[in-house]
Write a protein that holds these residues in place. Structure first.
Motif, PDB file in Angstrom:
ATOM      1  N   HIS A  69      14.774  23.699 -32.488  1.00 12.19           N
ATOM      2  CA  HIS A  69      14.007  24.542 -31.571  1.00 12.19           C
ATOM      3  C   HIS A  69      14.905  25.653 -31.040  1.00 12.19           C
ATOM      4  O   HIS A  69      16.056  25.409 -30.675  1.00 12.19           O
ATOM      5  N   PHE A  70      14.381  26.883 -30.996  1.00 14.93           N
ATOM      6  CA  PHE A  70      15.132  28.006 -30.447  1.00 14.93           C
ATOM      7  C   PHE A  70      14.193  29.174 -30.207  1.00 14.93           C
ATOM      8  O   PHE A  70      13.038  29.164 -30.643  1.00 14.93           O
ATOM      9  N   PHE A  71      14.687  30.184 -29.510  1.00 13.39           N
ATOM     10  CA  PHE A  71      13.990  31.449 -29.323  1.00 13.39           C
ATOM     11  C   PHE A  71      14.742  32.505 -30.111  1.00 13.39           C
ATOM     12  O   PHE A  71      15.977  32.479 -30.189  1.00 13.39           O
ATOM     13  N   VAL A  72      14.002  33.450 -30.708  1.00 14.50           N
ATOM     14  CA  VAL A  72      14.630  34.512 -31.486  1.00 14.50           C
ATOM     15  C   VAL A  72      13.864  35.820 -31.274  1.00 14.50           C
ATOM     16  O   VAL A  72      12.642  35.808 -31.056  1.00 14.50           O
ATOM     17  N   ARG A  73      14.605  36.920 -31.334  1.00 16.69           N
ATOM     18  CA  ARG A  73      13.998  38.251 -31.259  1.00 16.69           C
ATOM     19  C   ARG A  73      14.704  39.103 -32.307  1.00 16.69           C
ATOM     20  O   ARG A  73      15.924  39.256 -32.281  1.00 16.69           O
ATOM     21  N   SER A  74      13.915  39.667 -33.227  1.00 21.94           N
ATOM     22  CA  SER A  74      14.497  40.452 -34.319  1.00 21.94           C
ATOM     23  C   SER A  74      13.436  41.336 -34.959  1.00 21.94           C
ATOM     24  O   SER A  74      12.242  41.070 -34.851  1.00 21.94           O
ATOM     25  N   THR A  75      13.884  42.360 -35.660  1.00 18.50           N
ATOM     26  CA  THR A  75      12.997  43.155 -36.499  1.00 18.50           C
ATOM     27  C   THR A  75      13.400  43.018 -37.962  1.00 18.50           C
ATOM     28  O   THR A  75      12.869  43.715 -38.824  1.00 18.50           O
ATOM     29  N   THR A  76      14.326  42.124 -38.240  1.00 16.20           N
ATOM     30  CA  THR A  76      14.853  41.903 -39.586  1.00 16.20           C
ATOM     31  C   THR A  76      14.670  40.439 -39.967  1.00 16.20           C
ATOM     32  O   THR A  76      14.866  39.560 -39.139  1.00 16.20           O
ATOM     33  N   GLU A  77      14.304  40.168 -41.217  1.00 17.87           N
ATOM     34  CA  GLU A  77      14.190  38.788 -41.705  1.00 17.87           C
ATOM     35  C   GLU A  77      15.515  38.064 -41.488  1.00 17.87           C
ATOM     36  O   GLU A  77      16.586  38.609 -41.761  1.00 17.87           O
ATOM     37  N   LEU A  78      15.441  36.830 -40.986  1.00 16.09           N
ATOM     38  CA  LEU A  78      16.638  36.042 -40.717  1.00 16.09           C
ATOM     39  C   LEU A  78      16.593  34.733 -41.492  1.00 16.09           C
ATOM     40  O   LEU A  78      15.533  34.131 -41.644  1.00 16.09           O
ATOM     41  N   GLU A  79      17.755  34.310 -41.945  1.00 18.29           N
ATOM     42  CA  GLU A  79      17.910  33.030 -42.622  1.00 18.29           C
ATOM     43  C   GLU A  79      18.520  32.049 -41.623  1.00 18.29           C
ATOM     44  O   GLU A  79      19.459  32.385 -40.909  1.00 18.29           O
ATOM     45  N   VAL A  80      17.964  30.834 -41.573  1.00 18.55           N
ATOM     46  CA  VAL A  80      18.463  29.779 -40.704  1.00 18.55           C
ATOM     47  C   VAL A  80      18.903  28.629 -41.599  1.00 18.55           C
ATOM     48  O   VAL A  80      18.219  28.282 -42.568  1.00 18.55           O
ATOM     49  N   SER A  81      20.042  28.012 -41.260  1.00 19.48           N
ATOM     50  CA  SER A  81      20.504  26.881 -42.062  1.00 19.48           C
ATOM     51  C   SER A  81      21.205  25.855 -41.191  1.00 19.48           C
ATOM     52  O   SER A  81      21.629  26.143 -40.075  1.00 19.48           O
ATOM     53  N   ILE A  82      21.293  24.643 -41.722  1.00 20.90           N
ATOM     54  CA  ILE A  82      22.141  23.589 -41.187  1.00 20.90           C
ATOM     55  C   ILE A  82      22.945  23.077 -42.378  1.00 20.90           C
ATOM     56  O   ILE A  82      22.598  23.349 -43.529  1.00 20.90           O
ATOM     57  N   TYR A 102       7.943  30.737 -42.810  1.00 22.89           N
ATOM     58  CA  TYR A 102       7.219  30.215 -41.648  1.00 22.89           C
ATOM     59  C   TYR A 102       6.294  31.224 -40.984  1.00 22.89           C
ATOM     60  O   TYR A 102       5.578  30.873 -40.051  1.00 22.89           O
ATOM     61  N   GLY A 103       6.324  32.473 -41.397  1.00 22.59           N
ATOM     62  CA  GLY A 103       5.445  33.471 -40.805  1.00 22.59           C
ATOM     63  C   GLY A 103       5.816  33.883 -39.394  1.00 22.59           C
ATOM     64  O   GLY A 103       4.981  34.423 -38.668  1.00 22.59           O
ATOM     65  N   VAL A 104       7.061  33.640 -38.988  1.00 24.07           N
ATOM     66  CA  VAL A 104       7.494  34.049 -37.651  1.00 24.07           C
ATOM     67  C   VAL A 104       7.560  35.576 -37.624  1.00 24.07           C
ATOM     68  O   VAL A 104       8.275  36.174 -38.427  1.00 24.07           O
ATOM     69  N   PRO A 105       6.821  36.219 -36.734  1.00 25.57           N
ATOM     70  CA  PRO A 105       6.840  37.687 -36.699  1.00 25.57           C
ATOM     71  C   PRO A 105       8.220  38.230 -36.354  1.00 25.57           C
ATOM     72  O   PRO A 105       8.850  37.767 -35.415  1.00 25.57           O
ATOM     73  N   MET A 106       8.674  39.181 -37.114  1.00 25.36           N
ATOM     74  CA  MET A 106       9.943  39.861 -36.833  1.00 25.36           C
ATOM     75  C   MET A 106       9.568  41.243 -36.290  1.00 25.36           C
ATOM     76  O   MET A 106       9.800  42.262 -36.922  1.00 25.36           O
ATOM     77  N   ASP A 107       8.965  41.234 -35.093  1.00 28.48           N
ATOM     78  CA  ASP A 107       8.409  42.452 -34.514  1.00 28.48           C
ATOM     79  C   ASP A 107       9.156  42.940 -33.274  1.00 28.48           C
ATOM     80  O   ASP A 107       8.685  43.816 -32.564  1.00 28.48           O
ATOM     81  N   GLY A 108      10.329  42.351 -33.001  1.00 18.49           N
ATOM     82  CA  GLY A 108      11.117  42.760 -31.847  1.00 18.49           C
ATOM     83  C   GLY A 108      10.728  42.067 -30.554  1.00 18.49           C
ATOM     84  O   GLY A 108      11.331  42.319 -29.518  1.00 18.49           O
ATOM     85  N   ALA A 109       9.749  41.172 -30.598  1.00 21.60           N
ATOM     86  CA  ALA A 109       9.362  40.401 -29.413  1.00 21.60           C
ATOM     87  C   ALA A 109       9.953  39.000 -29.514  1.00 21.60           C
ATOM     88  O   ALA A 109      10.212  38.507 -30.607  1.00 21.60           O
ATOM     89  N   TRP A 110      10.164  38.361 -28.368  1.00 16.21           N
ATOM     90  CA  TRP A 110      10.681  36.996 -28.372  1.00 16.21           C
ATOM     91  C   TRP A 110       9.679  36.064 -29.029  1.00 16.21           C
ATOM     92  O   TRP A 110       8.482  36.134 -28.766  1.00 16.21           O
ATOM     93  N   GLN A 111      10.184  35.201 -29.921  1.00 20.23           N
ATOM     94  CA  GLN A 111       9.368  34.194 -30.600  1.00 20.23           C
ATOM     95  C   GLN A 111       9.990  32.828 -30.340  1.00 20.23           C
ATOM     96  O   GLN A 111      11.207  32.662 -30.451  1.00 20.23           O
ATOM     97  N   GLU A 112       9.158  31.856 -30.002  1.00 17.72           N
ATOM     98  CA  GLU A 112       9.626  30.480 -29.882  1.00 17.72           C
ATOM     99  C   GLU A 112       9.423  29.811 -31.230  1.00 17.72           C
ATOM    100  O   GLU A 112       8.334  29.873 -31.799  1.00 17.72           O
ATOM    101  N   VAL A 113      10.462  29.172 -31.746  1.00 23.18           N
ATOM    102  CA  VAL A 113      10.428  28.627 -33.107  1.00 23.18           C
ATOM    103  C   VAL A 113      10.746  27.130 -33.076  1.00 23.18           C
ATOM    104  O   VAL A 113      11.702  26.711 -32.435  1.00 23.18           O
ATOM    105  N   TYR A 114       9.934  26.357 -33.800  1.00 19.95           N
ATOM    106  CA  TYR A 114      10.211  24.950 -34.066  1.00 19.95           C
ATOM    107  C   TYR A 114      10.242  24.799 -35.584  1.00 19.95           C
ATOM    108  O   TYR A 114       9.238  25.044 -36.248  1.00 19.95           O
TER     109      TYR A 114
END
Length: 172
Positions: A69-82, A102-114
């Motif tokens: 779980h985290f919050f992210v704000r971006s306008t660029t596609e991001l890769e997440v890994s463990i 996951y369809g998380v919008p990369m629109d510059g607004a804060w997104q909560e991600v699980y």
């Protein structure tokens, strides 16, 4: 927090207010970066920051059915890994892409991600929750985002969560 990059640059700014309304006492991490791929060697540029265990690895098997779980704000596609012990940081497949997968919008607004932690194991069956080394890594990869200049992304409140009762609860 650590950073790595290839053919890019990344800097951090932890002085910005958090995304939670009304709580300016908490800060988030801002990453500023540029990526330029190497056309001669067909290498993709990448820049990532990550949270890693100072010990060889940690037993997190009871989180396997939980979430990242985290919050992210971006306008660029991001890769997440463990990553677990024995997986090479630059070649393992325990990775997901926030927009594409996951369809998380990369629109510059804060997104909560699980993100389901088990999805990382589906992508790389060699991932072992019994030996987790890197808890969270995030950043753009030119292969997915293209070359970028003077971009930034923000991350806040990164945590692994589970309802598994075998995990120690310090509030009990």
């Amino acid at each position: 927090v650590h950073s790595e990059l290839t053919l890019g640059e990344i800097s951090f700014d932890a002085t910005n207010p958090a995304p939670q309304p009304g709580d300016d006492s908490i800060r988030f991490l801002r990453s500023k970066l540029s990526l330029v791929s190497d056309p001669v060697e067909s290498k993709n540029a990448w820049a990532v920051w990550f949270i890693e265990s100072p010990t060889p690895s940690n037993y997190l098997k009871y989180y396997e059915t939980g979430f990242l779980h985290f919050f992210v704000r971006s306008t660029t596609e991001l890769e997440v890994s463990i990553r677990s012990q024995g997986l090479e940081a630059n070649t393992h497949n325990a990775k997901v892409h926030l927009l594409a997968d996951y369809g998380v919008p990369m629109d510059g607004a804060w997104q909560e991600v699980y993100l389901h932690l088990y999805d990382f194991k589906v992508n790389d069956p060699n991932l072992m929750f019994e030996e987790i080394k890197t808890y969270f890594a995030i950043g753009p990869v030119a292969k997915y985002s293209g070359d970028i200049k003077d971009q930034e992304f923000d991350v806040d409140h990164v945590e692994w969560v589970t309802s598994d009762e075998r995990v120690f609860d310090d509030e009990k």
